[in-house]
Every structure is written in C-alpha cells, then in structure tokens.
Design an enzyme around this catalytic site. Structure first.
Site, PDB file in Angstrom:
ATOM      1  N   GLY A  27       0.810  -1.216   0.000  1.00 53.42           N
ATOM      2  CA  GLY A  27       0.000   0.000   0.000  1.00 53.42           C
ATOM      3  C   GLY A  27       0.841   1.263   0.000  1.00 53.42           C
ATOM      4  CB  ALA A  31       4.370   7.550  -9.867  1.00 51.63           C
ATOM      5  CG  HIS A  33       3.464   0.927  -5.340  1.00 52.52           C
ATOM      6  ND1 HIS A  33       3.631   1.971  -4.450  1.00 52.52           N
ATOM      7  CD2 HIS A  33       4.052  -0.143  -4.772  1.00 52.52           C
ATOM      8  CE1 HIS A  33       4.278   1.539  -3.391  1.00 52.52           C
ATOM      9  NE2 HIS A  33       4.562   0.277  -3.556  1.00 52.52           N
TER      10      HIS A  33
END
Ligand code: PAF
Length: 292
Positions: A27, A31, A33
């Site tokens: 989580g 950008a 990911h």
C-alpha cells in the site's frame, strides 16, 4: 474494480480466470507502484493487486506501526489505473494464528532462505527476507492456485535483492509463475520513489538523490576499467558518510548470482542502502561491461 478482504472470496472470484497478473504491495501507492500495475495491464490478464502490510517482514525496532497506511487513496489510484481486483486482507486472514503480541512466532512454518538473504539489506534487517518470501508464497497460493493457466507476478527492480530472492524461490520450489521485473520510477532529480520517502524532511529530500548519483559514479568508474571493487565501495561509503549519511552498505555484485563481483563478471549491479536521519533508503543500478 472489486475489493476483496477474504481468501475464500478471492479464490471464488479467481476460479474462472484464465490469466492473472498479480502485483503484491504494502500500500501507500506511489507512481512506482502504479507503473507496475500498468505493466500488469499490458498482459491481457485479470489484474490483481494486494495491499497488505506484512508484519512478518518487519524487525522489532522497525516502522511497522508507523508504516504509512493510505487505503482510500490507494483504492482511488488503482481504480483509475484499471486494476480488476484489490485484495486487502487482515493480519488474521493471512496468518490465522496471528497475535500482535507474539513477536512473529504466529507463522509456524516460514521460508528458510540461503545465505545471500543475510547479506546486504538482510544484514541490517535480520529475518526480513524470510518474512517477505513467506508472505509472497502465501499470496501466490491464494491468487494463483485456483485455476489460471497464465500466472504472472510483477515486482519492482528497486528492491533488487527481494526480486532476486523471489526469482530464486520460484525456481527452487518449481512454482509455475512468470516473474516480471518493473523498472524503478524516479523523481526528476533521480531519487527512487519509495513509500518511506514520506518520512524525509525537506532538507533530507534534497540530499536523498545523492545516493543514486554516488552509485552512478561507481558505475562510471567500473566502466572505465577500475575493477578494484573493494576500494571503490570504501571510497563511496566514506564520501557519503562525510556528507552525514549513515551507510549500511555499498556493494558491487554480480547481477546474476548477487555474489560479490569479480573482474570476470560482466553483468553487474551496484547496490546501496544508507540512512538520512532514521530513514533508510535503498537503490541500485544494473549495468553490463564489455568483454576485454
Ligand atoms: O515490496 C513490497 O512491498 C513487499 O516486500 C511485498 C513484496 C509486497 C511483500 O510484502
């Protein structure tokens, strides 16, 4: 986009999928990911993203409790990117015997990794890679082994040692999963995107790209023919230390075996981990030398 919290629902939902492209995350998506999710989207597959802050890969004095958790913003970004399924399990869902006070003993069988996992980041973070590999294997079981013919998992190159260990685990355990590596996304000044960048003060953020630049200078020196790797590593460590960094390691390794580089190696990677204050940053550059 469907948001799934339990393994049973996930398994049901994925039962009829022919192709799955999976992006595991903790989580706090940035950008970097999203670039991995975009890569997954190109695979003509059902794109599954997991969001799970894995307690098993954090040491006792690490940032598990303060690790940034930004679920609503993450879901918005994933919806906009076109992910199909987001898996957001609880700790109990992943670790049925989970008890936050039990100091990680709730996972009774874990992955035992080779010595390489005790080096580099593993030296400063004992047990980290075993905890990481354990959760990744569990996630692979939950996501892939209910039918899909095409099984793809995507990991970022920024965690080079993590990627190396996952590739090795997949090979050693004969897992029929294709591992794809996504490029490191950087700020304009070169700083590799990382969830932990949010811990940096403005002054530290200005200094932070120096790690990447220092690794770049090592690459240049090596490409110019300097293969005294030990001296180059010491010089770079000293240079960063003089500028206030606390250096965990600077290391030139074979990109194929992750063992310390020798002058016979042509495919190399220079890796570094160093702290700005209490924030630990990692980075690496892969490069190839021309044969003599
Ligand atoms: O790279 C990460 O974010 C984590 O190590 C991973 C692969 C999601 C496992 O918890």
């Amino acid at each position: 986009m469907q948001i799934i919290k339990t393994a049973a629902e996930l398994s049901q939902l994925l039962a009829n999928q022919n192709a799955i492209a999976f992006v595991p995350t903790m989580g706090n998506l940035h950008a970097g990911h999203i670039q991995l999710v975009e890569l997954a989207k190109t695979k003509n597959a059902c794109v599954v993203v997991s969001i799970f802050v894995n307690p098993l890969q954090f040491g006792a004095n690490e940032d598990l409790s303060s690790y940034p958790r930004t679920l609503d913003a993450d879901l918005e970004k994933l919806e906009a990117t076109g992910a199909n399924i987001v898996f957001t399990p609880s700790e109990q869902e992943i670790y049925p015997d989970f008890d936050a006070s039990s100091n990680n003993t709730y996972q009774k069988i874990t992955i035992n990794l080779p010595r390489i996992s005790d080096e580099l980041c593993g030296e400063a973070r004992p047990g980290h890679f075993s905890g990481m590999a354990t959760v990744v294997l569990k996630l692979f079981n939950l996501v892939f082994f209910n039918g899909a013919n095409t099984k793809i998992a995507i990991f970022g190159k920024k965690d080079f040692q993590q990627l190396f260990i996952i590739r090795d685990m997949v090979k050693q355990f004969n897992l029929p999963i294709e591992i794809i590596a996504g490029d490191t996304k950087r700020e304009a000044d070169g700083l590799a995107l990382s969830s932990r960048n949010s811990y940096l003060t403005p002054a530290q953020k200005l200094e932070a790209p120096r790690l990447y630049r220092a690794l770049g200078l090592l690459v240049d020196a090596t490409k110019k023919g300097n293969t005294d790797f030990a001296t180059l590593e010491v010089q770079t460590t000293r240079f960063l230390t003089q500028l206030g960094w606390i250096v965990d390691y600077i290391s030139i390794r074979s990109a194929e075996t992750l063992l310390p580089a020798t002058s016979a190696d042509l495919k190399l990677v220079v890796l570094g981990a160093a702290r700005q204050g209490t924030t630990r940053l990692i980075d690496n550059i892969e490069f190839t030398l021309k044969p003599n």
